[in-house]
Scaffold this motif. Structure first.
Motif, short mmCIF file in Angstrom:
data_model
loop_
_atom_site.label_atom_id
_atom_site.label_comp_id
_atom_site.label_asym_id
_atom_site.label_seq_id
_atom_site.Cartn_x
_atom_site.Cartn_y
_atom_site.Cartn_z
N GLY B 262 46.66 71.23 41.55
CA GLY B 262 47.11 69.97 41.51
C GLY B 262 48.02 69.75 42.67
O GLY B 262 48.45 70.71 43.12
N GLY B 264 50.28 66.40 42.33
CA GLY B 264 51.20 65.73 42.06
C GLY B 264 52.76 66.14 41.88
O GLY B 264 53.76 65.08 41.80
N SER B 268 58.17 65.84 43.30
CA SER B 268 59.29 66.31 42.22
C SER B 268 59.95 67.81 42.57
O SER B 268 61.23 67.85 42.27
CB SER B 268 58.64 66.39 40.80
N LEU B 269 59.09 68.61 42.85
CA LEU B 269 59.34 70.04 42.95
C LEU B 269 60.11 69.92 44.18
O LEU B 269 61.45 70.83 44.23
CB LEU B 269 58.52 71.05 43.15
N TRP B 271 62.02 67.68 45.63
CA TRP B 271 63.38 66.96 45.33
C TRP B 271 64.21 67.80 44.51
O TRP B 271 65.64 68.00 44.83
CB TRP B 271 63.03 65.61 44.59
N ARG B 272 63.70 68.47 43.70
CA ARG B 272 64.65 69.43 42.65
C ARG B 272 65.21 70.51 43.47
O ARG B 272 66.33 70.72 43.36
CB ARG B 272 63.70 69.67 41.45
N LEU B 273 64.45 71.04 44.31
CA LEU B 273 64.76 72.02 45.23
C LEU B 273 65.77 71.69 45.97
O LEU B 273 66.78 72.30 46.18
CB LEU B 273 63.73 72.79 45.98
N MET B 306 42.22 66.38 40.97
CA MET B 306 43.32 65.33 41.34
C MET B 306 43.92 64.84 40.16
O MET B 306 43.04 64.56 39.02
CB MET B 306 42.40 64.28 41.80
N GLU B 307 45.04 64.71 40.04
CA GLU B 307 45.89 64.03 39.14
C GLU B 307 45.22 62.68 38.84
O GLU B 307 44.60 62.08 39.71
CB GLU B 307 47.17 64.01 39.32
N ASP B 314 48.56 54.45 41.41
CA ASP B 314 49.77 55.29 41.18
C ASP B 314 49.78 56.57 42.22
O ASP B 314 50.92 57.06 42.57
CB ASP B 314 50.25 55.52 39.77
N LEU B 315 48.62 57.11 42.22
CA LEU B 315 48.79 58.15 42.78
C LEU B 315 49.00 58.06 44.45
O LEU B 315 49.39 58.92 45.20
CB LEU B 315 47.18 58.84 42.81
N ASP B 317 51.44 56.59 45.60
CA ASP B 317 52.95 56.94 45.77
C ASP B 317 52.88 58.36 46.08
O ASP B 317 53.70 58.65 46.93
CB ASP B 317 53.75 56.57 44.66
N VAL B 318 52.56 58.92 45.03
CA VAL B 318 52.49 60.51 45.41
C VAL B 318 51.97 60.90 46.82
O VAL B 318 52.52 61.68 47.39
CB VAL B 318 52.00 61.14 44.13
N TRP B 321 54.27 60.05 49.47
CA TRP B 321 55.68 61.15 49.35
C TRP B 321 55.06 62.43 50.06
O TRP B 321 56.05 63.06 50.64
CB TRP B 321 56.13 61.23 48.03
#
Lengths: 352, 370
Positions: B262, B264, B268-269, B271-273, B306-307, B314-315, B317-318, B321
């Motif tokens: 995947g 998606g 997030s990963l 940003w978190r990092l 694929m998610e 919505d995909l 957006d991902v 990014w």
């Protein structure tokens, strides 16, 4: 920025046990003797080294002692300035690392009594989570039932990384008791370190463990959902604490896709994972792990397709934001009200 | 996801009308148990007959989490001449390559010499599978390109295998799996990255593998679906390790491809990092820039599976990014969770992005001219 609302609920604050010896008054003679005779040391988990920047915000760090060990500091730093109606105390003392179920049960009981006596008794805004000895499900249930008589305990607390995946059937008596007693299960970041802290082994760094909490939450959600915990206990709420939130939707899109593909493997999962999460799972706000721009934030909340998933938290004394900026920019006043008041009250029936 | 139970599926619509694509995750299989023996020394043939392979998990053959379908593969993908799904070039051409107008197909053999406790056997099997890829596949169909499979737990012999194949245009990447004895950023694997960087080959990290660790940070789960969904968490931890150990800083020309886990999760990963790195960077001074920068510059993702959001847009957006230039279309043929090329992207994608997603990014990354 979005304005905080007075009377809100902080769903994740961390009172610190100053030292293992602080629990001695709450241990029986045998365990008091064990602690002293054997020279047991303070149970501080690697998850939060005392001097790590993430463990305490610089302006919340005391001159001496552990961050979060003083009620006066907690009042001065968050309870008063944020004008909370309630704050839920989630002690992160390292009792989960203990292997002996007897020792763990003694320490958990002492920790819960310490929390009631030294925190809940001293500030009427505080509520508590019941820390349980998961090495023995029987003892864990007994501790839940014992503490639940005190209505100020509003939740059961577990760590996101323990001995087994949280959905495993052996743990279900814990969930049965929690549902029966109107206690959500709070699942907090952190590890018992009984397994490597990532699914691919031991990393080298504290930062790696901390980043990895999010992946641990993801695997636990999968376990809880596909084992059928919420089919068996539909009234049970679970709250992911210090989990991060930006991963939720893409994670669910993937889980949902595989559930559609192989649901024959777990036929008891009678609702779509997306629906289960919307009805039974909640997430604490901090650490808010998205970029600081409103457009991204709005897309992330829109992807969730629900305004009920997120519960306000400061994660005090951990350093997740500065000043009063606990709410990320761009939240509408309606959503702030949901996050700070409506959602926590809907999640925790004992908040009255 | 495409589960078909039809017995006699014929090749679909005329290929002339289909837009050319790359398929960056195809799994070629062996038709028989002994198909690799011609590429193995007698000693290892004997070893396999007597002892088999000892992986970092308990099963002598087959996966510890039973798949949802035999060989995790489509029921309509058995070749007419017999053998398991994915073991026949002519049937792969007929079922996958021709009807979908696949111009570039990247082979990722699984169940090879990786994740084996005997590291010498591991190296021998990997070398054999690399020879086999040329003989059985890439020399017979120029659209197909191979991955250099390496004995993952012994960095030095893996690096030797990469150097031996470097410059051979049958190969377009080095293949690792996500689950190893240690997280992939650890030093034992650095010789692999060094050799790949020198050879100008991306390193693909495919989901799966066993390294002896429980496959969640809280122990062994119960179900196949947990393993499948969990590949994305394993991949995230592997990528976090690569960033935080400084692999991208140390090997700035290294390119990594995250395969079949995947994508998606990537924003997030990252940003978190970034957020945590700002707090804790004094622990990892060798990570000199925000982690998202390394990821943006040095990491690609294959698309399958694929998610699948309820609202498919919505995909976008991902993907926005991540960057439309970083995704590589893949079907995962012949596996059951195959993504059908004509159905994965909803309407509303620009022609340029569509072309990059299906073909252009792969050509550029793997150095295959139009």
């Amino acid at each position: 920025m979005a304005s905080l609302i007075a009377g809100g609920v902080d769903c994740d604050v961390h009172p610190a046990v100053p030292h293992l010896t602080s629990l001695l008054p709450y241990l029986n003679d045998y365990w008091r003797d064990q602690v002293t005779t054997r020279g047991m040391v303070d149970l501080v988990s690697q998850s939060y080294p005392q001097n790590s920047p993430i463990t305490a915000r610089p302006d919340w760090r005391p001159e001496t002692g552990k961050p979060g060990e003083s009620l006066a500091d907690m009042q001065r730093h968050v309870l008063d300035p944020f004008q909370f109606g309630y704050a839920i105390c989630n002690p992160l003392y390292g009792v989960q690392m203990v292997f002996s179920e007897d020792m763990q049960a003694a320490f958990c009981r002492a920790l819960n009594e310490w929390l009631a006596k030294e925190w809940l008794d001293r500030d009427a805004r505080l509520r508590g989570s019941i820390v349980i000895p998961t090495q023995s499900v029987e003892k864990a249930v007994a501790e839940i039932e014992r503490c639940a008589q005190d209505k100020r305990f509003v939740q059961v607390l577990m760590l996101v990384m323990g001995d087994t995946p949280l959905g495993k059937r052996a743990l279900w008596p814990i969930y049965e008791a929690a549902e029966r007693l109107e206690l959500p299960i709070g699942i907090h970041a952190g590890s018992a370190y009984h397994n490597p802290p990532t699914a691919v082994g031991w990393g080298s760094y504290h930062i790696e463990d901390y980043v990895g909490q999010a992946q641990a939450f993801q695997t636990q959600l999968t376990s809880l959902i596909v084992e059928g915990v919420f089919a068996k206990y539909p009234g049970l709420k679970m709250v992911m604490l210090e989990s991060g939130v930006s991963w939720i939707s893409p994670y669910l899109w993937r889980l949902h896709k595989f559930w559609r593909g192989v649901r024959m493997e777990t036929p008891w999962v009678d609702r779509a994972p997306l629906d289960i999460v919307r009805s039974n799972i909640r997430f604490s706000l901090q650490p808010f792990d998205a970029p600081p721009d409103e457009a991204t934030l709005n897309r992330l909340f829109d992807h969730m397709q629900s305004d009920e998933l997120v519960l306000f938290s400061t994660d005090y004394p951990h350093w997740q934001f500065d000043g009063q900026d606990a709410l990320p920019d761009g939240l509408s006043p309606d959503l702030v009200r949901k996050i700070m008041i409506d959602n926590p009250h809907a999640t925790y029936p004992r908040l009255k | 996801m495409n589960i078909q139970f039809r017995e006699n599926q014929e090749a679909a619509s005329p290929l002339a009308v289909k837009t050319a694509i790359a398929d960056c995750d195809i799994h070629p299989a062996r038709a028989t148990r002994t198909e690799l023996y011609p590429y193995l020394a007698k000693r290892w043939q004997h070893h396999l007959e007597v002892y088999g392979v000892h992986a970092y998990q308990g099963m002598m053959e087959g996966p510890p989490y039973p798949k949802a379908q035999p060989n995790a593969s489509r029921r309509d993908a058995y070749p007419p001449e017999g053998g398991p799904q994915g073991s026949s070039l002519s049937f792969m051409q007929k079922q996958l390559l021709d009807p979908n107008n696949v111009q570039l197909g990247v082979l990722n053999p699984l169940g090879t010499g990786q994740g084996i406790r005997n590291h010498e056997l591991s190296a021998a099997l990997c070398s054999a599978i690399n020879d086999w890829q040329i003989d059985k596949w890439t020399s017979r169909d120029k659209r197909l390109k191979a991955s250099i499979v390496v004995g993952n737990e012994d960095g030095l012999s893996a690096a030797a295998e990469i150097r031996e194949r470097a410059g051979d245009r049958n190969f377009v990447q080095v293949l690792l799996l996500s689950r190893n004895v240690e997280p992939l950023g650890q030093r034992r694997y650095w010789p692999i990255y060094q050799a790949a960087e020198e050879a100008g080959l991306p390193v693909g990290v495919h989901a799966f593998g066993f390294g002896g660790n429980p496959i969640t940070p809280s122990g062994w789960p119960s179900y196949y679906i947990e393993e499948m969904v969990g590949h994305s968490q394993c991949q995230q931890s592997a990528l976090a390790s690569l960033v935080l150990e400084g692999v991208f800083e140390r090997f700035p020309k290294l390119k990594m491809v995250m395969i079949e886990a995947g994508f998606g999760w990537a924003p997030s990963l990252a940003w978190r990092l970034d957020k945590v790195w700002r707090r804790l960077r004094s622990e990892v001074p060798h990570v000199k820039r925000p982690p998202s920068e390394y990821i943006r510059e040095q990491v690609w993702w294959t698309t399958q599976p694929m998610e699948d959001p309820e609202r498919r847009e919505d995909l976008f957006d991902v993907i926005n990014w991540i960057g439309w230039d970083r995704l590589l279309f893949a079907t995962d043929y012949p596996h059951w969770d195959y993504d059908e090329p004509s159905r994965v992207l909803p309407a509303g994608v620009s022609e340029a992005n569509r072309e990059a997603f299906y073909l252009g990014n792969a050509r550029k990354l793997y150095g295959i001219a139009a």
